[in-house]
Write a protein that holds these residues in place. Structure first.
Motif, short mmCIF file in Angstrom:
data_model
loop_
_atom_site.label_atom_id
_atom_site.label_comp_id
_atom_site.label_asym_id
_atom_site.label_seq_id
_atom_site.Cartn_x
_atom_site.Cartn_y
_atom_site.Cartn_z
N GLU A 33 0.83 -1.21 0.00
CA GLU A 33 0.00 0.00 0.00
C GLU A 33 0.86 1.26 0.00
O GLU A 33 0.55 2.23 -0.69
N HIS A 34 1.96 1.24 0.77
CA HIS A 34 2.86 2.39 0.78
C HIS A 34 3.54 2.58 -0.57
O HIS A 34 3.72 3.70 -1.03
N VAL A 39 4.46 6.70 -0.60
CA VAL A 39 4.82 7.33 0.67
C VAL A 39 5.80 6.43 1.44
O VAL A 39 5.77 5.21 1.30
N PRO A 40 6.68 7.05 2.23
CA PRO A 40 7.65 6.25 2.98
C PRO A 40 6.98 5.50 4.13
O PRO A 40 5.90 5.86 4.59
N VAL A 52 11.63 5.42 5.67
CA VAL A 52 12.29 4.60 4.65
C VAL A 52 11.39 4.54 3.42
O VAL A 52 10.20 4.21 3.53
N PRO A 53 11.92 4.88 2.24
CA PRO A 53 11.10 4.74 1.04
C PRO A 53 10.57 3.31 0.94
O PRO A 53 11.33 2.35 1.14
#
Length: 64
Positions: A33-34, A39-40, A52-53
């Motif tokens: 999902e990230h 988003v990180p 963290v990426p």
């Protein structure tokens, strides 16, 4: 009713393999999902908040 659920809850809590599998599936879903959202992910490391990426977070293997 609580008496009926108590043994089921105890069995579930004692099933370490099932608990770990559920955590792995949830973490994998969060990473995906990230990544989709770009988003990180946020972790706690050595007493500090770390961003963290998501594409740098290893995707856990899961067994179906």
């Amino acid at each position: 009713m609580a008496e009926v659920l108590a043994p089921q809850i105890e069995e579930a809590i004692d099933d370490d393999v099932a608990i770990q599998a559920a955590l792995d599936r949830a973490f994998r879903k969060a990473v995906l999902e990230h990544r989709r959202a770009g988003v990180p992910m946020v972790f706690w490391e050595d007493g500090k908040i770390v961003h963290v990426p998501a594409d740098q977070v290893p995707l856990p293997e899961i067994e179906e």
